[in-house]
Write a protein that holds these residues in place. Structure first.
Motif, PDB file in Angstrom:
ATOM      1  N   ARG A  74    -118.996 -52.471  33.624  1.00 21.11           N
ATOM      2  CA  ARG A  74    -119.288 -52.347  32.194  1.00 21.11           C
ATOM      3  C   ARG A  74    -118.006 -52.244  31.379  1.00 21.11           C
ATOM      4  N   TYR A  75    -117.778 -53.285  30.572  1.00 25.17           N
ATOM      5  CA  TYR A  75    -116.643 -53.300  29.650  1.00 25.17           C
ATOM      6  C   TYR A  75    -117.136 -52.774  28.315  1.00 25.17           C
ATOM      7  N   ASN A  76    -116.450 -51.811  27.767  1.00 30.27           N
ATOM      8  CA  ASN A  76    -116.864 -51.267  26.467  1.00 30.27           C
ATOM      9  C   ASN A  76    -115.657 -51.010  25.578  1.00 30.27           C
ATOM     10  N   MET A  77    -115.801 -51.352  24.310  1.00 31.65           N
ATOM     11  CA  MET A  77    -114.734 -51.134  23.338  1.00 31.65           C
ATOM     12  C   MET A  77    -115.084 -49.949  22.462  1.00 31.65           C
ATOM     13  N   ALA A  78    -114.180 -49.009  22.335  1.00 31.77           N
ATOM     14  CA  ALA A  78    -114.417 -47.886  21.423  1.00 31.77           C
ATOM     15  C   ALA A  78    -114.433 -48.406  19.985  1.00 31.77           C
ATOM     16  N   ARG A  85    -113.519 -51.486  12.308  1.00 33.07           N
ATOM     17  CA  ARG A  85    -114.386 -50.706  13.190  1.00 33.07           C
ATOM     18  C   ARG A  85    -115.379 -51.597  13.927  1.00 33.07           C
ATOM     19  N   LYS A  86    -115.479 -51.385  15.246  1.00 38.70           N
ATOM     20  CA  LYS A  86    -116.445 -52.155  16.031  1.00 38.70           C
ATOM     21  C   LYS A  86    -117.730 -51.349  16.122  1.00 38.70           C
ATOM     22  N   ARG A  87    -118.850 -52.023  15.886  1.00 34.67           N
ATOM     23  CA  ARG A  87    -120.142 -51.316  16.029  1.00 34.67           C
ATOM     24  C   ARG A  87    -120.286 -50.855  17.469  1.00 34.67           C
ATOM     25  N   ARG A  92    -122.556 -59.521  22.411  1.00 34.09           N
ATOM     26  CA  ARG A  92    -122.437 -60.743  23.225  1.00 34.09           C
ATOM     27  C   ARG A  92    -121.117 -60.781  23.992  1.00 34.09           C
ATOM     28  N   ARG A  93    -120.038 -60.424  23.266  1.00 36.18           N
ATOM     29  CA  ARG A  93    -118.707 -60.522  23.848  1.00 36.18           C
ATOM     30  C   ARG A  93    -118.553 -59.555  25.036  1.00 36.18           C
ATOM     31  N   SER A  94    -119.004 -58.307  24.865  1.00 34.51           N
ATOM     32  CA  SER A  94    -118.804 -57.342  25.948  1.00 34.51           C
ATOM     33  C   SER A  94    -119.710 -57.667  27.141  1.00 34.51           C
ATOM     34  N   GLN A 127    -107.750 -48.866  22.759  1.00 30.39           N
ATOM     35  CA  GLN A 127    -106.988 -49.601  21.751  1.00 30.39           C
ATOM     36  C   GLN A 127    -106.825 -51.024  22.278  1.00 30.39           C
ATOM     37  N   ALA A 128    -107.119 -52.000  21.411  1.00 24.88           N
ATOM     38  CA  ALA A 128    -107.068 -53.401  21.858  1.00 24.88           C
ATOM     39  C   ALA A 128    -106.037 -54.178  21.056  1.00 24.88           C
ATOM     40  N   ASP A 129    -105.362 -55.097  21.762  1.00 22.51           N
ATOM     41  CA  ASP A 129    -104.388 -55.944  21.073  1.00 22.51           C
ATOM     42  C   ASP A 129    -104.302 -57.305  21.768  1.00 22.51           C
ATOM     43  N   ALA A 130    -105.438 -57.875  22.084  1.00 19.78           N
ATOM     44  CA  ALA A 130    -105.581 -59.135  22.822  1.00 19.78           C
ATOM     45  C   ALA A 130    -105.236 -58.937  24.293  1.00 19.78           C
ATOM     46  N   GLY A 131    -106.035 -59.567  25.140  1.00 22.06           N
ATOM     47  CA  GLY A 131    -105.843 -59.413  26.582  1.00 22.06           C
ATOM     48  C   GLY A 131    -106.466 -58.125  27.095  1.00 22.06           C
ATOM     49  N   SER A 132    -107.407 -57.564  26.327  1.00 21.72           N
ATOM     50  CA  SER A 132    -107.995 -56.294  26.787  1.00 21.72           C
ATOM     51  C   SER A 132    -108.797 -56.508  28.070  1.00 21.72           C
ATOM     52  N   ARG A 133    -109.429 -57.688  28.212  1.00 24.06           N
ATOM     53  CA  ARG A 133    -110.182 -57.919  29.460  1.00 24.06           C
ATOM     54  C   ARG A 133    -109.231 -57.959  30.647  1.00 24.06           C
ATOM     55  N   GLU A 175    -100.625 -63.910  18.536  1.00 19.69           N
ATOM     56  CA  GLU A 175    -100.615 -65.173  19.281  1.00 19.69           C
ATOM     57  C   GLU A 175    -102.032 -65.593  19.650  1.00 19.69           C
ATOM     58  N   ASP A 176    -102.870 -64.599  19.954  1.00 18.52           N
ATOM     59  CA  ASP A 176    -104.265 -64.868  20.289  1.00 18.52           C
ATOM     60  C   ASP A 176    -104.999 -65.398  19.044  1.00 18.52           C
ATOM     61  N   ASN A 177    -104.763 -64.771  17.896  1.00 21.80           N
ATOM     62  CA  ASN A 177    -105.454 -65.158  16.656  1.00 21.80           C
ATOM     63  C   ASN A 177    -105.028 -66.528  16.134  1.00 21.80           C
ATOM     64  N   ALA A 181    -104.644 -72.175  21.957  1.00 25.07           N
ATOM     65  CA  ALA A 181    -105.508 -72.031  23.132  1.00 25.07           C
ATOM     66  C   ALA A 181    -105.108 -70.779  23.902  1.00 25.07           C
ATOM     67  N   ASP A 182    -106.040 -70.349  24.755  1.00 28.86           N
ATOM     68  CA  ASP A 182    -105.834 -69.076  25.457  1.00 28.86           C
ATOM     69  C   ASP A 182    -106.626 -69.129  26.770  1.00 28.86           C
ATOM     70  N   ILE A 183    -105.962 -68.863  27.896  1.00 24.83           N
ATOM     71  CA  ILE A 183    -106.657 -68.859  29.197  1.00 24.83           C
ATOM     72  C   ILE A 183    -106.424 -67.525  29.901  1.00 24.83           C
TER      73      ILE A 183
HETATM   74  N1  UDP Z   1    -111.064 -57.890  18.616  1.00 20.36           N
HETATM   75  C1  UDP Z   1    -111.431 -57.202  17.471  1.00 20.36           C
HETATM   76  N2  UDP Z   1    -112.768 -56.903  17.288  1.00 20.36           N
HETATM   77  C2  UDP Z   1    -113.736 -57.261  18.187  1.00 20.36           C
HETATM   78  C3  UDP Z   1    -113.340 -57.965  19.322  1.00 20.36           C
HETATM   79  C4  UDP Z   1    -112.009 -58.251  19.513  1.00 20.36           C
HETATM   80  O1  UDP Z   1    -110.583 -56.873  16.650  1.00 20.36           O
HETATM   81  O2  UDP Z   1    -114.920 -56.969  17.966  1.00 20.36           O
HETATM   82  C5  UDP Z   1    -109.632 -58.151  18.854  1.00 20.36           C
HETATM   83  C6  UDP Z   1    -109.046 -57.203  19.894  1.00 20.36           C
HETATM   84  O3  UDP Z   1    -107.721 -56.843  19.542  1.00 20.36           O
HETATM   85  C7  UDP Z   1    -109.050 -58.064  21.136  1.00 20.36           C
HETATM   86  C8  UDP Z   1    -108.675 -59.400  20.532  1.00 20.36           C
HETATM   87  O4  UDP Z   1    -109.412 -59.453  19.314  1.00 20.36           O
HETATM   88  O5  UDP Z   1    -108.144 -57.605  22.117  1.00 20.36           O
HETATM   89  C9  UDP Z   1    -108.961 -60.607  21.374  1.00 20.36           C
HETATM   90  O6  UDP Z   1    -110.299 -60.609  21.738  1.00 20.36           O
HETATM   91  P1  UDP Z   1    -110.865 -61.543  22.884  1.00 20.36           P
HETATM   92  O7  UDP Z   1    -112.323 -61.680  22.649  1.00 20.36           O
HETATM   93  O8  UDP Z   1    -110.027 -62.758  23.015  1.00 20.36           O
HETATM   94  O9  UDP Z   1    -110.706 -60.627  24.210  1.00 20.36           O
HETATM   95  P2  UDP Z   1    -109.402 -60.021  24.914  1.00 20.36           P
HETATM   96  O10 UDP Z   1    -108.255 -60.955  24.593  1.00 20.36           O
HETATM   97  O11 UDP Z   1    -109.188 -58.647  24.350  1.00 20.36           O
HETATM   98  O12 UDP Z   1    -109.742 -59.972  26.357  1.00 20.36           O
END
Ligand code: UDP
Length: 244
Positions: A74-78, A85-87, A92-94, A127-133, A175-177, A181-183
């Protein structure tokens, strides 16, 4: 988020990294005392915690598999982990991230050793900054070792992005935003060798040649992360030995 005019300047990225450089990583094993195994991990500005429970008898009984353990992830974002703010609760994403990460771990955990059991892996993004997965997979992998779960090797994860037409390792949020492309990858690593790719997703477009290059770059980054995962685990077990 403000869009920088250029993401690459003079071969350097906006945070000063070279194209093939990881963000700073910090790993703490056995971070939570109640879990069977746990890990706190920082990858740049990502801050994540992984907790592993099990193997334990699976309930309700109808979820049991008589031939192997059931893996749950289970992946969960605070809600406070992101700029807006994330609900709270799954979205879908998580659900997608949990599914692909679970499938990656199913390829490495020796689940046939534990019929009728369940192994629960919880990852929380503080705390997320892209690449959280990818940070979560790296933390979960260490937490599984901490819990003593037998695995075919370590799972190590990193992403490669295409920004301003070039490939970069371990992209951060800008860079993600604003990249093309992103893999995200996860590799099964055993005995200092990359054995297989356990996760590969793709957002955007790359040519076949670029994908080959991206795999090479990701493998290099993964080997560096793997060494840090190993060191963190060894440090914990050595300290345990010293303290009796
Ligand atoms: N993000 C956000 N709100 C969300 C989902 C993601 O601000 O509801 C941001 C967060 O910093 C995340 C980044 O967008 O790390 C990239 O999200 P992605 O879905 O590509 O997943 P990640 O790169 O974190 O695995």
């Amino acid at each position: 988020m403000f869009k920088p005019e250029k993401l690459i300047f003079d071969g350097k990225r906006i945070d000063g990294r070279t194209l093939d450089q990881l963000r700073p990583i910090k790993i703490e094993v056995d971070f939570l005392k109640r879990a069977d195994g746990s890990c706190y991990l920082e990858m740049g500005k990502n801050r994540v915690v992984a907790a592993v429970y099990g193997p334990r008898e699976a309930y309700p009984r109808h979820i049991q598999d008589p031939t192997k353990a059931v893996i749950r992830y289970r992946y969960n974002m605070a809600p406070f982990s992101v700029e807006e703010r994330k609900r709270p609760g799954p979205d879908r994403r998580s659900v997608e991230i949990s599914k692909v990460s679970k499938e990656a771990f199913e390829a490495v955990i020796m689940k046939e050793l534990f019929p009728r059991s369940v192994i629960d892996i919880f990852v929380e993004v503080l705390q997320a900054d892209a690449g959280s997965r990818t940070a979560c997979i790296n933390a979960a992998s260490v937490a599984l070792v901490d819990a003593g779960i037998p695995m075919k090797g370590m799972l190590t994860s990193v992403a490669v992005a295409k920004v301003d037409g070039v490939l970069v390792l371990d992209p951060m949020k800008e860079e993600d935003n604003f990249g093309e492309a992103d893999i995200p990858f996860a590799f099964l690593i055993r005995g200092d060798r990359i054995e297989s790719i356990a996760l590969l997703q793709m957002d955007g477009r790359m040519t076949k040649e670029e994908i080959k290059e991206a795999i090479k770059l990701a493998k290099k980054g993964a080997m560096e992360i793997y060494q840090m995962q190993r060191e963190a685990i060894m440090k914990k077990f050595l300290e345990e030995g010293e303290n009796g």
